[in-house]
Design a protein around this motif. Structure first.
Motif, PDB file in Angstrom:
ATOM      1  N   PHE A  79       0.828  -1.203   0.000  1.00 40.95           N
ATOM      2  CA  PHE A  79       0.000   0.000   0.000  1.00 40.95           C
ATOM      3  C   PHE A  79       0.862   1.252   0.000  1.00 40.95           C
ATOM      4  N   GLY A  80       0.442   2.233  -0.794  1.00 40.36           N
ATOM      5  CA  GLY A  80       1.110   3.527  -0.828  1.00 40.36           C
ATOM      6  C   GLY A  80       0.091   4.633  -0.604  1.00 40.36           C
ATOM      7  N   LYS A  81       0.575   5.850  -0.552  1.00 36.27           N
ATOM      8  CA  LYS A  81      -0.329   6.969  -0.296  1.00 36.27           C
ATOM      9  C   LYS A  81      -1.097   7.357  -1.562  1.00 36.27           C
ATOM     10  N   VAL A  82      -2.310   7.810  -1.349  1.00 38.03           N
ATOM     11  CA  VAL A  82      -3.086   8.435  -2.417  1.00 38.03           C
ATOM     12  C   VAL A  82      -2.810   9.934  -2.319  1.00 38.03           C
ATOM     13  N   ASP A  83      -2.564  10.616  -3.455  1.00 31.48           N
ATOM     14  CA  ASP A  83      -2.279  12.054  -3.414  1.00 31.48           C
ATOM     15  C   ASP A  83      -3.363  12.793  -2.635  1.00 31.48           C
ATOM     16  N   GLN A  84      -2.952  13.777  -1.860  1.00 27.85           N
ATOM     17  CA  GLN A  84      -3.842  14.448  -0.918  1.00 27.85           C
ATOM     18  C   GLN A  84      -5.179  14.897  -1.508  1.00 27.85           C
ATOM     19  N   PRO A  85      -5.210  15.591  -2.652  1.00 26.94           N
ATOM     20  CA  PRO A  85      -6.510  16.015  -3.190  1.00 26.94           C
ATOM     21  C   PRO A  85      -7.425  14.831  -3.499  1.00 26.94           C
ATOM     22  N   GLU A  86      -6.858  13.784  -4.121  1.00 28.61           N
ATOM     23  CA  GLU A  86      -7.649  12.607  -4.448  1.00 28.61           C
ATOM     24  C   GLU A  86      -8.110  11.883  -3.185  1.00 28.61           C
ATOM     25  N   THR A 112     -18.493   1.015   3.195  1.00 24.59           N
ATOM     26  CA  THR A 112     -17.892   1.343   1.902  1.00 24.59           C
ATOM     27  C   THR A 112     -16.467   1.884   1.962  1.00 24.59           C
ATOM     28  N   TRP A 113     -16.122   2.620   3.023  1.00 27.36           N
ATOM     29  CA  TRP A 113     -14.813   3.268   3.068  1.00 27.36           C
ATOM     30  C   TRP A 113     -13.646   2.281   3.128  1.00 27.36           C
ATOM     31  N   PRO A 114     -13.657   1.254   3.977  1.00 30.76           N
ATOM     32  CA  PRO A 114     -12.516   0.340   4.009  1.00 30.76           C
ATOM     33  C   PRO A 114     -12.206  -0.267   2.643  1.00 30.76           C
ATOM     34  N   SER A 115     -13.235  -0.770   1.969  1.00 34.36           N
ATOM     35  CA  SER A 115     -13.022  -1.366   0.653  1.00 34.36           C
ATOM     36  C   SER A 115     -12.491  -0.342  -0.341  1.00 34.36           C
ATOM     37  N   ALA A 116     -13.050   0.860  -0.326  1.00 31.67           N
ATOM     38  CA  ALA A 116     -12.632   1.888  -1.271  1.00 31.67           C
ATOM     39  C   ALA A 116     -11.171   2.271  -1.059  1.00 31.67           C
ATOM     40  N   LEU A 117     -10.745   2.409   0.193  1.00 35.41           N
ATOM     41  CA  LEU A 117      -9.366   2.809   0.457  1.00 35.41           C
ATOM     42  C   LEU A 117      -8.391   1.687   0.122  1.00 35.41           C
ATOM     43  N   ILE A 118      -8.763   0.460   0.428  1.00 35.39           N
ATOM     44  CA  ILE A 118      -7.901  -0.683   0.088  1.00 35.39           C
ATOM     45  C   ILE A 118      -7.662  -0.726  -1.412  1.00 35.39           C
ATOM     46  N   ARG A 119      -8.735  -0.616  -2.174  1.00 37.57           N
ATOM     47  CA  ARG A 119      -8.622  -0.686  -3.633  1.00 37.57           C
ATOM     48  C   ARG A 119      -7.776   0.463  -4.187  1.00 37.57           C
ATOM     49  N   ARG A 167      -7.234  -5.979   8.581  1.00 35.00           N
ATOM     50  CA  ARG A 167      -5.770  -5.884   8.521  1.00 35.00           C
ATOM     51  C   ARG A 167      -5.320  -5.164   7.258  1.00 35.00           C
ATOM     52  N   LEU A 168      -5.967  -5.465   6.139  1.00 36.34           N
ATOM     53  CA  LEU A 168      -5.651  -4.750   4.899  1.00 36.34           C
ATOM     54  C   LEU A 168      -5.985  -3.260   5.043  1.00 36.34           C
ATOM     55  N   PHE A 169      -7.137  -2.981   5.622  1.00 35.73           N
ATOM     56  CA  PHE A 169      -7.568  -1.606   5.821  1.00 35.73           C
ATOM     57  C   PHE A 169      -6.604  -0.864   6.741  1.00 35.73           C
ATOM     58  N   GLY A 170      -6.132  -1.541   7.788  1.00 35.76           N
ATOM     59  CA  GLY A 170      -5.175  -0.920   8.702  1.00 35.76           C
ATOM     60  C   GLY A 170      -3.899  -0.497   7.997  1.00 35.76           C
ATOM     61  N   LYS A 171      -3.420  -1.321   7.080  1.00 40.52           N
ATOM     62  CA  LYS A 171      -2.222  -0.966   6.326  1.00 40.52           C
ATOM     63  C   LYS A 171      -2.493   0.195   5.378  1.00 40.52           C
ATOM     64  N   ALA A 172      -3.676   0.191   4.750  1.00 40.26           N
ATOM     65  CA  ALA A 172      -4.031   1.286   3.837  1.00 40.26           C
ATOM     66  C   ALA A 172      -4.134   2.605   4.586  1.00 40.26           C
ATOM     67  N   ASN A 176      -1.622   6.171   4.405  1.00 40.64           N
ATOM     68  CA  ASN A 176      -2.166   7.479   4.070  1.00 40.64           C
ATOM     69  C   ASN A 176      -2.244   8.441   5.248  1.00 40.64           C
ATOM     70  N   GLU A 177      -2.358   7.915   6.450  1.00 37.07           N
ATOM     71  CA  GLU A 177      -2.551   8.784   7.606  1.00 37.07           C
ATOM     72  C   GLU A 177      -1.508   8.584   8.704  1.00 37.07           C
ATOM     73  N   GLY A 178      -0.679   7.556   8.568  1.00 40.76           N
ATOM     74  CA  GLY A 178       0.314   7.285   9.598  1.00 40.76           C
ATOM     75  C   GLY A 178       1.445   8.288   9.569  1.00 40.76           C
ATOM     76  N   THR A 179       2.141   8.417  10.679  1.00 42.83           N
ATOM     77  CA  THR A 179       3.305   9.300  10.763  1.00 42.83           C
ATOM     78  C   THR A 179       4.567   8.455  10.847  1.00 42.83           C
ATOM     79  N   SER A 180       5.634   8.962  10.268  1.00 44.91           N
ATOM     80  CA  SER A 180       6.905   8.242  10.254  1.00 44.91           C
ATOM     81  C   SER A 180       7.798   8.756  11.370  1.00 44.91           C
ATOM     82  N   GLN A 181       8.407   7.844  12.094  1.00 43.95           N
ATOM     83  CA  GLN A 181       9.319   8.248  13.153  1.00 43.95           C
ATOM     84  C   GLN A 181      10.452   7.234  13.248  1.00 43.95           C
TER      85      GLN A 181
END
Length: 239
Positions: A79-86, A112-119, A167-172, A176-181
């Motif tokens: 999973f990677g990030k979706v560009d902010q506007p999209e 609907t949101w979990p499936s949409a974000l995973i895809r 679990r898939l949704f958690g990674k997605a 997109n929303e996690g912070t790196s440290q």
């Protein structure tokens, strides 16, 4: 390296998770594990065969063969990030529904949101053989996740269970929303490992778990089976 160099060297987030997709092997593996103790008892009752353990050896070989087929069914989802506007536009399409308590608490349409974000945020999948796929067909996602209509009614049932989708949704979400440290030092992570964890097969729809996501439900219960006795001589099992 200067601070400017560091910023210019920034890389996008990437989250991965390996899932075993052939959940139908659960029952076959459970039966194979259940047969291990019976095989030990059989060999003990037929001690006249000498130091050999033919029943136990065959039972262990069968359980390992089923487990190998299970391992072959694993797929790594990246999973990677979706560009902010999209991302914001996509999120706006899955706002909480009126009168739905869970939607209101979580802040999105749970149907609907979990499936949409995973895809949308899955950038590629990697097979057991190392092959990669960057464009997952809609029909394949529908087969895995299922589909619902505008009223939240099931149109097509997916094959993945709720825990695996979580679990898939958690990674997605993390991509997109996690912070790196900076992680803690490797030395601080040293600890005694549970010796039994590595021998536990993946649960239906998932594989060995080496990570965790906050708020995700655990996978389906796994079965464990250890022969209740082994003999000191003869062919040894993988226990």
């Amino acid at each position: 390296m200067s601070v400017l160099d560091t910023m210019n060297a920034a890389t996008p987030p990437c989250e991965t998770i390996k899932i075993a997709l052939d959940a139908a092997l659960q029952a076959e593996y459970d039966a194979a594990v259940a047969g291990l103790n019976a095989a030990v008892d059989h060999d003990a009752r037929h001690a006249s065969l000498g130091d050999q353990e033919p029943a136990m050896t065959a039972a262990v070989d069968h359980a390992d063969e089923v487990r190998q087929r299970w391992e072959v069914s694993t797929v790594t989802f990246c999973f990677g990030k979706v560009d902010q506007p999209e991302y914001l536009a996509l999120r706006a399409k899955h706002l909480p529904r009126e009168g739905e308590a869970f939607d209101r608490v979580l802040g999105y349409n749970i149907l609907t949101w979990p499936s949409a974000l995973i895809r949308e945020s899955c950038v590629k999948t990697i097979g057991y053989d190392g092959s990669e796929l960057t464009e997952i067909p809609v029909a394949t996602w529908d087969h895995l996740l299922g589909t619902v209509d505008g009223e939240g009614r099931t149109v097509k049932k997916g094959v993945l269970n709720s825990g695996t989708i979580d679990r898939l949704f958690g990674k997605a979400v993390r991509a997109n929303e996690g912070t790196s440290q900076v992680p803690p030092s490797a030395r601080s992570l040293l600890r005694t490992q549970d010796s039994g964890a590595s021998s536990t097969p993946p649960s239906p729809g998932e594989s060995h778990r080496s990570d965790s996501e906050g708020g995700s439900r655990s996978g389906s219960p796994t079965s464990s089976g250890t022969p209740k006795g082994t003999r000191k001589k003869g062919k040894s099992s993988g226990t």
